[in-house]
Design a protein around this motif. Structure first.
Motif, PDB file in Angstrom:
ATOM      1  N   GLY A 332       0.968  -1.010  -0.043  1.00  0.00           N
ATOM      2  CA  GLY A 332      -0.305  -0.243   0.301  1.00  0.00           C
ATOM      3  C   GLY A 332       1.404   1.163   0.196  1.00  0.00           C
ATOM      4  O   GLY A 332       2.061   1.368   0.121  1.00  0.00           O
ATOM      5  N   LYS A 333       0.219   2.402  -0.392  1.00  0.00           N
ATOM      6  CA  LYS A 333       1.271   3.254   0.058  1.00  0.00           C
ATOM      7  C   LYS A 333       0.769   5.385   0.650  1.00  0.00           C
ATOM      8  O   LYS A 333      -0.917   4.803   0.204  1.00  0.00           O
ATOM      9  N   ALA A 334       0.760   5.960   1.030  1.00  0.00           N
ATOM     10  CA  ALA A 334       0.432   7.103   1.355  1.00  0.00           C
ATOM     11  C   ALA A 334      -0.328   7.973  -0.325  1.00  0.00           C
ATOM     12  O   ALA A 334      -0.213   7.173  -1.198  1.00  0.00           O
ATOM     13  N   ARG A 335      -1.166   8.468   0.471  1.00  0.00           N
ATOM     14  CA  ARG A 335      -2.300   9.251  -0.639  1.00  0.00           C
ATOM     15  C   ARG A 335      -1.172   9.984  -1.112  1.00  0.00           C
ATOM     16  O   ARG A 335      -1.453  10.557  -2.354  1.00  0.00           O
ATOM     17  N   VAL A 336      -0.244  10.996  -0.625  1.00  0.00           N
ATOM     18  CA  VAL A 336       0.469  12.246  -0.801  1.00  0.00           C
ATOM     19  C   VAL A 336       1.687  11.857  -1.247  1.00  0.00           C
ATOM     20  O   VAL A 336       2.635  11.731   0.310  1.00  0.00           O
ATOM     21  N   VAL A 337       2.894  12.077  -2.305  1.00  0.00           N
ATOM     22  CA  VAL A 337       4.300  11.912  -2.141  1.00  0.00           C
ATOM     23  C   VAL A 337       4.511  13.045  -2.653  1.00  0.00           C
ATOM     24  O   VAL A 337       4.423  13.118  -4.080  1.00  0.00           O
ATOM     25  N   LEU A 363       3.534  12.996  11.391  1.00  0.00           N
ATOM     26  CA  LEU A 363       2.692  12.133  10.477  1.00  0.00           C
ATOM     27  C   LEU A 363       2.301  11.753  10.175  1.00  0.00           C
ATOM     28  O   LEU A 363       0.881  11.461   9.750  1.00  0.00           O
ATOM     29  N   GLY A 364       2.286  10.503  11.704  1.00  0.00           N
ATOM     30  CA  GLY A 364       0.706   9.841  11.686  1.00  0.00           C
ATOM     31  C   GLY A 364       1.870   8.325  12.059  1.00  0.00           C
ATOM     32  O   GLY A 364       0.950   6.802  12.175  1.00  0.00           O
ATOM     33  N   GLY A 365       3.035   8.408  11.586  1.00  0.00           N
ATOM     34  CA  GLY A 365       3.440   7.323  11.561  1.00  0.00           C
ATOM     35  C   GLY A 365       4.452   6.773  13.178  1.00  0.00           C
ATOM     36  O   GLY A 365       5.488   5.517  13.121  1.00  0.00           O
ATOM     37  N   GLY A 366       4.102   7.418  14.146  1.00  0.00           N
ATOM     38  CA  GLY A 366       4.385   6.904  15.706  1.00  0.00           C
ATOM     39  C   GLY A 366       2.771   7.678  16.804  1.00  0.00           C
ATOM     40  O   GLY A 366       2.274   7.901  15.759  1.00  0.00           O
ATOM     41  N   ARG A 367       3.728   7.818  17.439  1.00  0.00           N
ATOM     42  CA  ARG A 367       2.545   7.717  18.836  1.00  0.00           C
ATOM     43  C   ARG A 367       3.105   8.622  19.211  1.00  0.00           C
ATOM     44  O   ARG A 367       3.862   8.807  20.252  1.00  0.00           O
ATOM     45  N   VAL A 378       3.124   6.310   6.070  1.00  0.00           N
ATOM     46  CA  VAL A 378       3.524   8.120   5.921  1.00  0.00           C
ATOM     47  C   VAL A 378       4.794   7.564   6.627  1.00  0.00           C
ATOM     48  O   VAL A 378       5.613   6.544   6.641  1.00  0.00           O
ATOM     49  N   GLY A 379       5.734   8.074   5.989  1.00  0.00           N
ATOM     50  CA  GLY A 379       7.317   8.756   6.528  1.00  0.00           C
ATOM     51  C   GLY A 379       7.837   9.055   5.614  1.00  0.00           C
ATOM     52  O   GLY A 379       7.250  10.347   4.862  1.00  0.00           O
ATOM     53  N   PHE A 398      11.566  12.141   0.206  1.00  0.00           N
ATOM     54  CA  PHE A 398      10.172  12.764  -0.453  1.00  0.00           C
ATOM     55  C   PHE A 398       9.289  12.394   0.944  1.00  0.00           C
ATOM     56  O   PHE A 398       9.775  11.166   1.707  1.00  0.00           O
ATOM     57  N   VAL A 399       8.833  12.788   1.120  1.00  0.00           N
ATOM     58  CA  VAL A 399       7.850  13.027   2.076  1.00  0.00           C
ATOM     59  C   VAL A 399       6.467  12.149   1.824  1.00  0.00           C
ATOM     60  O   VAL A 399       5.813  12.563   0.659  1.00  0.00           O
ATOM     61  N   HIS A 400       5.861  11.360   2.304  1.00  0.00           N
ATOM     62  CA  HIS A 400       4.842  10.557   2.567  1.00  0.00           C
ATOM     63  C   HIS A 400       3.357  10.673   3.129  1.00  0.00           C
ATOM     64  O   HIS A 400       4.194  10.033   4.641  1.00  0.00           O
ATOM     65  N   ALA A 401       3.208  11.520   2.775  1.00  0.00           N
ATOM     66  CA  ALA A 401       1.592  12.061   3.349  1.00  0.00           C
ATOM     67  C   ALA A 401       0.363  11.675   3.397  1.00  0.00           C
ATOM     68  O   ALA A 401       0.167  11.081   2.489  1.00  0.00           O
ATOM     69  N   ARG A 402      -0.717  11.662   4.804  1.00  0.00           N
ATOM     70  CA  ARG A 402      -2.134  12.001   4.129  1.00  0.00           C
ATOM     71  C   ARG A 402      -2.428  12.438   3.741  1.00  0.00           C
ATOM     72  O   ARG A 402      -3.570  12.090   2.934  1.00  0.00           O
TER      73      ARG A 402
END
Ligand code: URA
Length: 436
Positions: A332-337, A363-367, A378-379, A398-402
């Motif tokens: 799978g992949k993030a919506r925005v790269v 970005l949501g990749g940790g707590r 994300v990441g 590259f930023v991978h984000a929601r």
């Protein structure tokens, strides 16, 4: 509890040494609740301020180990060796190392943790592998080790339960940074895995638990001495965490990096650390005569695809989707790269792992809270590392984000974490010290 809790706490407060029986009694109180929260907090603070002798630390570790089940892996004849890292940014070594070392004939029963703060955790990375189960029963865990050479699971409630309560209390009482408490926390869980030996990867640098080298060395020495006192073989490497490890940061992206690495496409630092830790594991297991021979074996197994076969077998046994082996898009992949472009020409003069780790969390990749749900997609994927030459407009990362808003916010922070300048800097050694 047989002893009066306040008397034991006061003894430690006044700098006294506790006997093994007293420590055992305190740990029983942790597990059965007869040591109250205030008393546990006071005891931990007394240890934090006054420390513990090597004998006390070993007694605490063993009492914590014996607070739950201790695995035996009766059906596993091979030497059982694990690796544990004190935590870093981009550290996906375990995912690659376990199948590699298992391919060399060593059993690797690996109980791993979730991410802590800006540092990632193996269990969160494995959660990005569709279908992969880490909630194994202890019996199934042992069977998987027997069948494919390694297994990975999340800590179960019956392994070193004293650590759960103690760790949660340390977290909210300013008592995390104590070498005897860190040592007993890590080793009690590892000893409960039923291992013959353990290789510690003690991280040191900006994004590590231990920022200063002298603290990291003290932790490394404490871990090795306590592990040996508890009866297992120990080795440790002190490794750099002033830079991220590898290029991918964020759970699913890190798994994709591991899948590519298994096929031979591996960033140099990730490859180097995996081989260095793997060689120590083979030496502890007694299946290689020296470091060079151990590395040569591991390199051959990696090159010849044996590591891939073992990884595949483990994936099958733990329920993972085998399609990821041929097609990483199955992750799978993030919506925005979003590319992060170099604002000028020059050299990359820094890659700050602490800031990058914090961006991944945001970005949501940790707590931020223990109950937060992680987004596996994300990441950040770095395209350049320290010392690289870049031209204006080149993609630094590259930023991978929601969504676009979080991608833009992250991109400007990535830019600040990767400044461009004139000087061509070189990264220091990846392995700073070895204790074998
Ligand atoms: N990891 C642990 O499991 N415990 C500590 O105290 C620190 C790191």
């Amino acid at each position: 509890m047989q002893h009066h809790p306040a008397r034991l706490i006061a003894k430690k407060r006044d700098g006294g040494d506790l006997t093994a029986a007293e420590i055992q009694d305190l740990v029983s109180g942790v597990v059965d609740g007869t040591l109250g929260d205030a008393q546990l907090g006071a005891f931990l603070m007394a240890v934090c301020c006054n420390g513990m002798t090597a004998t006390e630390t070993a007694a605490l570790t063993l009492a914590m180990r014996d607070s739950g089940r201790v695995l035996e892996h009766a059906q596993v004849a091979k030497p059982k060796i694990d690796k544990h890292s004190t935590g870093g940014v981009g550290d996906k070594v375990s995912l690659l190392l376990a199948p590699l070392v298992a391919a060399a004939g060593v059993a690797v029963p690996m109980v791993s943790g979730r991410g802590l703060g800006h540092t990632g955790g193996t269990i969160d990375k494995l959660a990005a592998l569709p279908g992969y189960r880490t909630d194994l029963s202890l019996e199934r865990f042992s069977q998987v080790v027997e069948q494919c050479g390694y297994a990975m699971m999340a800590p179960s409630a019956d392994l070193a339960p004293a650590d759960r309560r103690m760790y949660a209390t340390r977290d909210i009482s300013g008592t995390v940074e104590s070498i005897p408490l860190i040592t007993s926390s890590i080793l009690s869980k590892k000893l409960a895995e039923g291992i013959d030996g353990l290789v510690m990867d003690v991280k040191c640098g900006r994004a590590a638990f231990m920022v200063e080298e002298h603290d990291a060395v003290a932790l490394m020495e404490g871990l090795v001495a306590t592990g040996r006192q508890a009866g297992i073989k120990m080795a440790a490497l002190l490794t750099d965490m002033d830079h991220p490890l590898g290029l991918a940061l964020g759970n699913g992206l890190e798994v994709a990096e591991v899948l590519a690495a298994i096929e031979g496409e591996c960033p140099a630092d990730l490859r180097e650390l995996t081989l260095a830790l793997g060689a120590e594991m083979l030496l502890l297991a007694g299946v290689a005569k020296d470091t060079e021979a151990a590395r040569a074996t591991l390199e051959r197994l990696w090159r010849d695809g044996v590591v891939r076969q073992v990884f595949r077998h483990n994936l099958e046994l733990q329920g993972g989707d085998l399609r990821v082996l041929d097609d990483a898009t199955a992750l799978g992949k993030a919506r925005v790269v979003l590319p992060v472009e170099a604002p000028r020409s020059g050299h990359v003069v820094d890659v700050d792992p602490l800031v990058l780790g914090q961006i991944v969390v945001d970005l949501g990749g940790g707590r931020r809270q223990p109950t937060d749900v992680i987004d596996p997609h994300v990441g950040i994927v770095l395209k350049h590392v320290l010392g690289d030459t870049v031209r204006t407009g080149d993609a630094l990362a590259f930023v991978h984000a929601r969504d676009a808003a979080s991608a833009n916010a992250a991109a400007s922070r990535v830019l600040a974490a990767m400044p461009i300048g004139e000087e061509r800097k070189k990264r220091g050694p990846l392995v700073r010290r070895r204790l074998g």
